[in-house]
Design a protein around this motif. Structure first.
Motif, PDB file in Angstrom:
ATOM      1  N   ALA A 210       0.832  -1.210   0.000  1.00 34.36           N
ATOM      2  CA  ALA A 210       0.000   0.000   0.000  1.00 34.36           C
ATOM      3  C   ALA A 210       0.866   1.259   0.000  1.00 34.36           C
ATOM      4  O   ALA A 210       0.601   2.214  -0.744  1.00 34.36           O
ATOM      5  CB  ALA A 210      -0.921  -0.009   1.220  1.00 34.36           C
ATOM      6  N   ALA A 211       1.919   1.263   0.822  1.00 34.29           N
ATOM      7  CA  ALA A 211       2.806   2.440   0.903  1.00 34.29           C
ATOM      8  C   ALA A 211       3.511   2.693  -0.428  1.00 34.29           C
ATOM      9  O   ALA A 211       3.550   3.836  -0.928  1.00 34.29           O
ATOM     10  CB  ALA A 211       3.831   2.241   2.016  1.00 34.29           C
ATOM     11  N   ILE A 212       4.040   1.645  -1.020  1.00 30.85           N
ATOM     12  CA  ILE A 212       4.745   1.799  -2.301  1.00 30.85           C
ATOM     13  C   ILE A 212       3.765   2.157  -3.416  1.00 30.85           C
ATOM     14  O   ILE A 212       4.067   2.991  -4.281  1.00 30.85           O
ATOM     15  CB  ILE A 212       5.529   0.513  -2.644  1.00 30.85           C
ATOM     16  CG1 ILE A 212       6.698   0.360  -1.663  1.00 30.85           C
ATOM     17  CG2 ILE A 212       6.036   0.531  -4.086  1.00 30.85           C
ATOM     18  CD1 ILE A 212       7.509  -0.895  -1.821  1.00 30.85           C
ATOM     19  N   GLY A 213       2.579   1.566  -3.393  1.00 30.42           N
ATOM     20  CA  GLY A 213       1.570   1.863  -4.404  1.00 30.42           C
ATOM     21  C   GLY A 213       1.166   3.323  -4.398  1.00 30.42           C
ATOM     22  O   GLY A 213       1.067   3.959  -5.463  1.00 30.42           O
ATOM     23  N   ILE A 214       0.947   3.899  -3.211  1.00 32.29           N
ATOM     24  CA  ILE A 214       0.577   5.318  -3.106  1.00 32.29           C
ATOM     25  C   ILE A 214       1.717   6.207  -3.601  1.00 32.29           C
ATOM     26  O   ILE A 214       1.494   7.192  -4.312  1.00 32.29           O
ATOM     27  CB  ILE A 214       0.193   5.652  -1.641  1.00 32.29           C
ATOM     28  CG1 ILE A 214      -1.126   4.955  -1.279  1.00 32.29           C
ATOM     29  CG2 ILE A 214       0.069   7.167  -1.450  1.00 32.29           C
ATOM     30  CD1 ILE A 214      -1.469   4.986   0.191  1.00 32.29           C
TER      31      ILE A 214
END
Length: 494
Positions: A273-277
Motif C-alpha cells: 500500500a505504501a509503495i503503491g501510493i
C-alpha cells in the motif's frame, strides 16, 4: 573464341559455382540450426555434472550426485523453455518488447530471483509431498528424488514440444508423489497437500482469468470508451500503475524475499500500500507529460501502458526465479544432502553451486527454446495489446497474493495463462454485447450467420483445449512416469 569471351565464360562458370557453394552453405546452416539448441544444452548438462564432481568431492555417492546434477540441469533447461513464457509472452505479444529484449530481461531477472531469493520452496518439494520417514533408507530416498526429477523434466520437455504451457511445479509434485508411492505405497503421500494442489488446477486459472477480465473491463469502461480518452488516461493510468506497484511490492515481499527476511501477509500488504501510493503520486506528472500531443484514439493509449508492462514482466520474472528454481534444484539439493550426511528427514539446505545450475539452466533454456512458448502465450491464444497484456501481468501478482492469504497453493503458469484466457473470453463477450446493442440501436443491421460468428471467436479453441488437457494430466502423467523410472532404478541397483 577470343580471350575476352573465354574469360567471360570462366567468370560465368565461377559465379555459378560460387552460387552453388553459397546455396550449399545456406542449406547446411538451415539444416544444422535445429541441432544448435540441443548441442548447447548437452554441453551445459555435461558442465553441470562436472561442477557437481568438483564441489561434491569423493564419496560412495559421487556418481549418483553427478548424474542428479545433469538431470537437474536438464530440468532447469525445460523450466526456462516452458515456464518463463508465461511472464514474457504477453509483453511480446502486445508488441511492447521484441523477442530478443524479452529474453535478455528474463535471463537477468530470473537469475537474480533464483540467486538472491530462491530456495524457499525446496522444503515443500522434498518434504511436503511424501513423508521422508516412510522411506526405509537414504538410498531409497535418493532414488525416489532422482526418479521424480527425471520424470518431471521429461514431461515438461514433451509439453514444450507440443506447445502446451504446463506447471513445472505440478510436474515435480507428480514426480515426487509417483516415486513415493512406488517406494512406500499410498500411505507415504501427504494426501491433504495433494488435494489442495488438485484444487489449484481449477482455482488458479479461474481466479487469474477473472481478475484479468475485471481489470480489462475497468480500462474499457473508464478509459477506452470515454469521449476524451487521453484525459481519462491521465486520471486512471497513474492509479493502475500504483495498483501494479503495490501488488508487486506485496508479491515480492511475501513470496520472493523469504530467504532474506520473513514477512507475513499483513506486513506485505502494508508495504504494498505504501509503495503503491508513492508510485501513484510519482506517475501523475509522468503520464501527464507522456500524454502531451497524443491523438484521442486507442493507439495512443498503448504508448502509456508500454513501460509499466515491461516493468511488470521483469518483476514477474524475478519472483518466478525466486520460487520456481526449486522445481529444478529441490530434488537435487535433497539428493546432495542425503548423499553427504545420510540425513533425509530434516530441512534441506541448498549449496550455492546447486542454485547456480538452476539459475543458468533456466536462462539457457529460455534463450534456446523459449520463443516457441512465448509466441504461443503472447499471440496464438488471443490477440494482445499493451492494455490487455498489462491486465494479465497485474492479475498474476494479485492472484498470488489473494491465494497466499487464503492459504491456497497456486501455479504461476495456470494464473498467467488463465489471465490470457480471461482477457480473450471477456473480449468475446464484450464484442457480442456491443454487437447486440448496435442491432437494437440500428434495427436494419443483419444477424451474423452461425459460421461467421464461429470464425470471429477471439480465443482459439484448439489451443484452449490442448492446454487444459495438458494441465489435467500433468500430475498423473508425471507420477506414472516417475513410478516406472523408480522401479527400473531399483531393479538395476538391487
Amino acid at each position: 573464341m577470343s580471350n575476352n569471351d573465354f574469360e567471360a565464360g570462366n567468370l560465368e562458370t565461377l559465379d555459378r559455382d560460387l552460387g552453388r557453394l553459397s546455396n550449399l552453405e545456406i542449406a547446411t546452416a538451415y539444416a544444422a540450426r535445429p541441432m544448435v539448441g540441443p548441442g548447447i544444452s548437452l554441453v551445459f548438462i555435461v558442465l553441470a555434472s562436472l561442477l557437481a564432481a568438483v564441489f561434491f568431492g569423493q564419496s560412495s555417492n559421487t556418481l549418483v550426485v553427478i548424474v542428479a546434477a545433469g538431470i537437474g540441469a536438464y530440468m532447469a533447461l525445460n523450466i526456462g523453455a516452458n515456464d518463463v513464457a508465461n511472464n514474457m509472452g504477453p509483453a511480446v505479444g502486445a508488441g511492447a518488447l521484441s523477442m530478443g529484449s524479452a529474453i535478455a530481461i528474463a535471463v537477468v531477472f530470473e537469475s537474480a530471483g533464483a540467486l538472491i531469493a530462491g530456495g524457499d520452496v525446496v522444503k515443500t518439494i522434498a518434504k511436503g509431498i511424501i513423508a521422508p520417514d516412510s522411506l526405509p533408507t537414504a538410498q531409497v530416498f535418493i532414488w525416489a528424488m532422482l526418479a521424480a526429477l527425471l520424470s518431471a523434466a521429461l514431461w515438461v520437455n514433451l509439453a514444450t514440444w507440443v506447445g502446451a504451457p504446463v506447471s513445472t511445479t505440478h510436474s515435480v509434485v507428480g514426480g515426487v508423489m509417483g516415486a513415493g508411492i512406488a517406494a512406500a505405497g499410498f500411505a507415504a503421500v501427504n494426501w491433504p497437500t495433494m488435494t489442495k494442489i488438485a484444487a489449484s488446477w481449477v482455482i488458479s486459472p479461474v481466479l487469474g482469468g477473472a481478475v484479468a477480465a475485471a481489470f480489462l473491463w475497468f480500462i474499457k469502461a473508464r478509459i477506452i470508451y470515454q469521449p476524451d480518452k487521453i484525459a481519462a488516461a491521465r486520471k486512471w493510468v497513474p492509479v493502475l500503475v500504483g495498483i501494479m506497484a503495490g501488488a508487486f511490492a506485496s508479491y515480492l515481499a511475501l513470496k520472493g524475499l523469504k530467504k532474506i527476511i520473513k514477512i507475513d501477509i499483513t506486513t506485505s500488504l502494508m508495504i504494498g500500500a505504501a509503495i503503491g501510493i508513492a508510485i501513484w503520486a510519482i506517475m501523475i506528472p509522468v503520464i501527464k507529460k507522456q500524454s502531451e500531443g497524443l491523438e484521442n484514439r486507442n493507439k495512443s493509449l498503448k504508448i502509456l501502458f508500454g513501460i509499466p508492462l515491461v516493468v511488470s514482466a521483469a518483476l514477474l520474472c524475478f519472483a518466478h526465479g525466486a520460487n520456481d528454481v526449486a522445481n529444478a534444484v529441490g530434488p537435487l539439493a535433497a539428493i546432495v544432502q542425503a548423499s553427504q550426511s545420510g540425513d533425509f528427514t530434516h530441512a534441506i539446505s541448498i549449496p550455492l553451486w546447486v542454485m547456480v545450475i538452476g539459475a543458468l539452466g533456466i536462462s539457457f533454456g529460455l534463450f534456446l527454446f523459449g520463443p516457441k512458448l512465448i509466441r504461443m502465450v503472447g499471440s496464438q491464444i488471443t490477440k494482445l495489446n499493451p492494455m490487455r497484456a498489462y491486465c494479465v501481468a497485474l492479475s498474476a501478482a494479485i492472484t498470488v497474493i489473494v491465494a497466499s492469504w487464503l492459504g491456497l497453493p497456486v501455479s504461476s503458469t495456470h494464473i498467467a495463462v488463465g489471465g490470457v484466457f480471461g482477457v480473450g473470453f471477456f473480449r468475446e463477450w464484450d464484442a457480442t454485447r456491443r454487437m447486440k446493442k448496435a442491432r437494437i440501436d440500428v434495427p436494419t443491421l443483419p444477424e451474423q450467420p452461425t459460421e461467421e460468428r464461429r470464425r470471429r471467436k477471439l480465443v482459439r479453441r484448439s489451443h484452449f483445449l490442448t492446454i487444459i488437457a495438458a494441465w489435467v494430466i500433468t500430475v498423473p502423467a508425471a507420477a506414472l512416469l516417475s513410478a516406472a523410472i523408480f522401479t527400473v532404478i531399483s531393479l538395476i541397483s538391487g
